[in-house]
Write an enzyme that holds these catalytic residues in place. Structure first.
Site, mmCIF file in Angstrom:
data_model
loop_
_atom_site.group_PDB
_atom_site.id
_atom_site.type_symbol
_atom_site.label_atom_id
_atom_site.label_comp_id
_atom_site.label_asym_id
_atom_site.label_seq_id
_atom_site.Cartn_x
_atom_site.Cartn_y
_atom_site.Cartn_z
ATOM 1 N N ASN A 1 0.801 -1.236 0.000
ATOM 2 C CA ASN A 1 0.000 0.000 0.000
ATOM 3 C C ASN A 1 0.830 1.281 0.000
ATOM 4 O O ASN A 1 0.394 2.289 -0.531
ATOM 5 C CB ASN A 1 -1.029 -0.015 1.131
ATOM 6 N N GLU B 1 -10.481 -5.965 8.835
ATOM 7 C CA GLU B 1 -9.976 -4.653 8.439
ATOM 8 C C GLU B 1 -10.519 -4.311 7.049
ATOM 9 O O GLU B 1 -10.495 -5.156 6.152
ATOM 10 C CB GLU B 1 -8.443 -4.739 8.402
ATOM 11 N N GLU C 1 4.898 -5.622 11.530
ATOM 12 C CA GLU C 1 4.047 -4.434 11.422
ATOM 13 C C GLU C 1 2.779 -4.870 10.700
ATOM 14 O O GLU C 1 2.773 -5.031 9.483
ATOM 15 C CB GLU C 1 4.774 -3.334 10.633
ATOM 16 N N GLY D 1 2.748 -6.255 6.746
ATOM 17 C CA GLY D 1 1.702 -6.905 5.956
ATOM 18 C C GLY D 1 0.562 -7.361 6.831
ATOM 19 O O GLY D 1 0.324 -6.822 7.919
ATOM 20 N N SER D 2 -0.138 -8.372 6.358
ATOM 21 C CA SER D 2 -1.341 -8.810 7.062
ATOM 22 C C SER D 2 -0.993 -9.683 8.267
ATOM 23 O O SER D 2 0.077 -10.291 8.325
ATOM 24 C CB SER D 2 -2.220 -9.608 6.097
ATOM 25 N N CYS E 1 -2.760 1.367 6.577
ATOM 26 C CA CYS E 1 -2.886 0.477 7.746
ATOM 27 C C CYS E 1 -3.452 1.190 8.960
ATOM 28 O O CYS E 1 -4.115 0.570 9.784
ATOM 29 C CB CYS E 1 -1.543 -0.137 8.085
HETATM 30 P P1 NAD Z 1 0.341 -9.410 2.739
HETATM 31 O O1 NAD Z 1 0.498 -9.990 4.104
HETATM 32 O O2 NAD Z 1 -0.526 -10.096 1.777
HETATM 33 O O3 NAD Z 1 1.773 -9.302 2.021
HETATM 34 C C1 NAD Z 1 2.892 -8.703 2.640
HETATM 35 C C2 NAD Z 1 4.179 -9.316 2.101
HETATM 36 O O4 NAD Z 1 4.205 -10.699 2.428
HETATM 37 C C3 NAD Z 1 4.355 -9.224 0.592
HETATM 38 O O5 NAD Z 1 5.695 -8.846 0.330
HETATM 39 C C4 NAD Z 1 4.070 -10.629 0.106
HETATM 40 O O6 NAD Z 1 4.813 -10.980 -1.031
HETATM 41 C C5 NAD Z 1 4.491 -11.494 1.271
HETATM 42 N N1 NAD Z 1 3.716 -12.731 1.386
HETATM 43 C C6 NAD Z 1 2.391 -12.897 1.128
HETATM 44 N N2 NAD Z 1 2.002 -14.172 1.382
HETATM 45 C C7 NAD Z 1 3.124 -14.816 1.821
HETATM 46 C C8 NAD Z 1 3.390 -16.151 2.228
HETATM 47 N N3 NAD Z 1 2.431 -17.063 2.237
HETATM 48 N N4 NAD Z 1 4.645 -16.461 2.603
HETATM 49 C C9 NAD Z 1 5.621 -15.531 2.599
HETATM 50 N N5 NAD Z 1 5.425 -14.255 2.207
HETATM 51 C C10 NAD Z 1 4.209 -13.896 1.825
HETATM 52 O O7 NAD Z 1 -0.101 -7.904 3.002
HETATM 53 P P2 NAD Z 1 -0.484 -6.781 1.963
HETATM 54 O O8 NAD Z 1 -1.760 -7.148 1.280
HETATM 55 O O9 NAD Z 1 0.685 -6.426 1.120
HETATM 56 O O10 NAD Z 1 -0.738 -5.539 2.940
HETATM 57 C C11 NAD Z 1 -1.965 -5.303 3.570
HETATM 58 C C12 NAD Z 1 -1.865 -5.522 5.061
HETATM 59 O O11 NAD Z 1 -0.701 -4.931 5.573
HETATM 60 C C13 NAD Z 1 -3.011 -4.880 5.798
HETATM 61 O O12 NAD Z 1 -3.462 -5.748 6.814
HETATM 62 C C14 NAD Z 1 -2.376 -3.645 6.427
HETATM 63 O O13 NAD Z 1 -3.015 -3.173 7.576
HETATM 64 C C15 NAD Z 1 -1.016 -4.127 6.704
HETATM 65 N N6 NAD Z 1 -0.080 -3.014 6.778
HETATM 66 C C16 NAD Z 1 0.485 -2.726 7.973
HETATM 67 C C17 NAD Z 1 1.356 -1.651 8.067
HETATM 68 C C18 NAD Z 1 2.016 -1.282 9.364
HETATM 69 O O14 NAD Z 1 2.904 -0.446 9.335
HETATM 70 N N7 NAD Z 1 1.636 -1.866 10.490
HETATM 71 C C19 NAD Z 1 1.634 -0.881 6.937
HETATM 72 C C20 NAD Z 1 1.024 -1.227 5.738
HETATM 73 C C21 NAD Z 1 0.176 -2.300 5.653
#
Ligand code: NAD
Length: 456
Positions: free
Chosen positions: A114, A333, A209, A187-188, A243
């Site tokens: 994002n 979320e 995070e 990420g998530s 996020c």
């Molecule tokens: P995501 O968890 O789908 O992906 C994040 C990263 O993980 C990507 O680089 C992806 O390639 C990798 N990934 C995905 N599945 C994986 C797996 N099975 N094994 C290993 N790596 C894997 O998250 P997203 O859709 O990119 O981001 C959205 C989420 O991130 C939301 O929940 C948001 O709130 C959160 N977020 C948090 C912050 C923070 O600072 N706390 C900031 C931005 C986004």
């Protein structure tokens, strides 16, 4: 990409002690800033092509944060790296004690889509400042942005020190087989658990995070106009794909109608032509998220907006009213431009309902009432937040940024980022000029009396 080879090169480079030299770290940070400045146009274009985000928003929410983190790190790196003297105590007299920050080693940073530049580079800056080598794995979801990041960084830096490795689940799974000294993941929550498990195989420390449903309380004594302005900006910036965006509103029933009207007025003012492909309003990242978000719009509860276009992944700023905690939209979320509004009569009841949910990444309170503000701040657990504002707390690098519970582990930004990527080594240093016999056998009654007197 041969991740094993990159990893081995980084291990060798780290062991050469080059990154221990603070002037080396400063040189790298300055070079990083220069390289990004040179490539701004390319970066703006990639992110626009990926999700129609304006140059203004990209600068405000990505590049400016990166530049600030670099400037702040360069300014403070000597102070943060200094060993810190602490008291020693009678048991170790004569001696001195200090804590020495040291880099952890080879670090891995996994980014979310994002804010694809800053979520990868801000932690990388902290890691470099702390003296580590860095492998960045940006999100593969914004494909052009990921490519541009790899192109810029990999052309300017040697892969044995700082490199970007592109890829999705398969590649990340392969990368995670290596034994890193630190993994920093954004990420998530569900993927966070996978990362935590992979890290556990090597006892690698992690910072996670993650996300969550961040509540926003609006109390009856608030300044409605300014509250609406700040909420609309924070919620619809990046089309809600933030996020720490206000996920839902909890509004005192007595001002609900006035607040809803003020929100609507503010949206119309900020996004007058949002149905056109406007440079002021971001699109949804992909059709998967577009479809997920459209399914969350309950048209029986629509107060404003609700328009969408699948061809260009547009969803207008949308407000839902008469929402309850049992509604579908209150389950996960939202991460998009839909704002559900729940009204309450009793603040204690509202707090209780929020407490029943997982600990969110952020919480916002709009009120002038000191007692209520304090009550919410003390009774609810959440990562961080703001009173009478939303999102902006993350721009202050004097505040650690991170979650709690399912919204994350650890924090970063400014000196907290440096600490996140450091180990603090504790040292006791003795001299030879005095060696009391107290602790050595044979133990006598006299020694026992003295030790009880000294250490009792
Ligand atoms: P995501 O968890 O789908 O992906 C994040 C990263 O993980 C990507 O680089 C992806 O390639 C990798 N990934 C995905 N599945 C994986 C797996 N099975 N094994 C290993 N790596 C894997 O998250 P997203 O859709 O990119 O981001 C959205 C989420 O991130 C939301 O929940 C948001 O709130 C959160 N977020 C948090 C912050 C923070 O600072 N706390 C900031 C931005 C986004």
């Amino acid at each position: 990409m041969n991740i094993k080879e990159i990893y081995s090169k980084q291990r060798l480079f780290f062991n050469s002690n080059k990154t221990k030299d603070i002037s080396f770290r400063i040189k790298v940070l300055k070079k990083l800033k220069a390289v990004l400045k040179e490539n701004e146009e390319l970066m703006f274009k990639a992110i626009y092509d990926d999700f129609g985000k304006s140059e203004f928003e990209t600068y405000a929410s990505e590049l400016s944060l990166i530049y600030h983190e670099i400037n702040n790190s360069i300014k403070n790196i000597h102070k943060w790296s200094k060993k810190k003297r602490v008291a020693t105590g009678i048991a170790n007299f004569p001696g001195k004690s200090y804590i020495m920050p040291e880099p952890l080693g080879v670090t891995l940073i996994i980014g979310a889509w994002n804010y694809p530049y800053q979520l990868s580079l801000v932690p990388a800056i902290s890691s470099i400042a702390a003296g580590n080598t860095v492998i960045i794995k940006p999100s593969e979801v914004p494909t052009r942005t990921s490519k541009v990041l790899a192109k810029i960084i990999n052309a300017a830096f040697s892969e044995d020190f700082l490199t970007v490795v592109e890829g999705g689940v398969e590649e990340t799974t392969e990368i995670l087989k290596n034994r890193f000294d630190k993994i920093f993941f954004t990420g998530s929550t569900s993927v966070g658990k996978i990362i935590y498990q992979a890290a556990a195989n090597h006892l690698t420390p992690v910072t996670l995070e993650l996300g969550g449903k961040s509540p926003t309380f609006v109390l009856s004594d608030t300044n409605i106009k300014i509250t609406a302005k700040r909420i609309v900006w924070a919620k619809f910036f990046n089309a809600g794909q933030t996020c720490v965006a206000p996920d839902y509103l909890l509004v005192d029933k007595s001002i609900e109608v006035k607040l809803l009207d003020a929100l609507k007025e503010e949206i119309e003012k900020c996004y007058p032509n949002y149905m056109d492909i406007s440079d002021n309003y971001t699109r949804i990242i992909n059709t998967k998220n577009f479809d997920r978000l459209c399914n969350l719009i309950d048209y029986d509860k629509l107060f404003f907006g609700g328009e969408s276009n699948r061809n260009n992944r547009f969803i207008s700023p949308t407000i839902l009213k008469n929402i309850s905690f049992e509604d579908n939209i209150m389950k996960d979320e939202i991460f998009g431009p839909i704002l559900p509004v729940i009204s309450f009569d009793d603040i204690d009841e509202a707090i209780k309902k929020v407490k029943e949910k997982e600990k969110p990444l952020a919480c916002y309170i709009y009120s002038k009432n000191k007692i209520i503000k304090q009550k919410i701040l003390e009774e609810l657990s959440f990562g961080g937040g703001a009173v009478n504002d939303s999102i902006m707390h993350l721009t202050n690098t004097n505040l650690p940024f991170g979650g709690v519970g399912l919204s994350g582990i650890g924090s970063y930004h400014g000196k907290y980022g440096f600490e996140t990527f450091s180990h603090y080594k504790s040292i006791l240093e003795k001299s030879f000029w005095f060696e009391p016999n107290m602790k050595y056998p044979p133990y006598t009654e006299k020694k026992m009396k003295i030790i009880k007197w000294l250490l009792g």
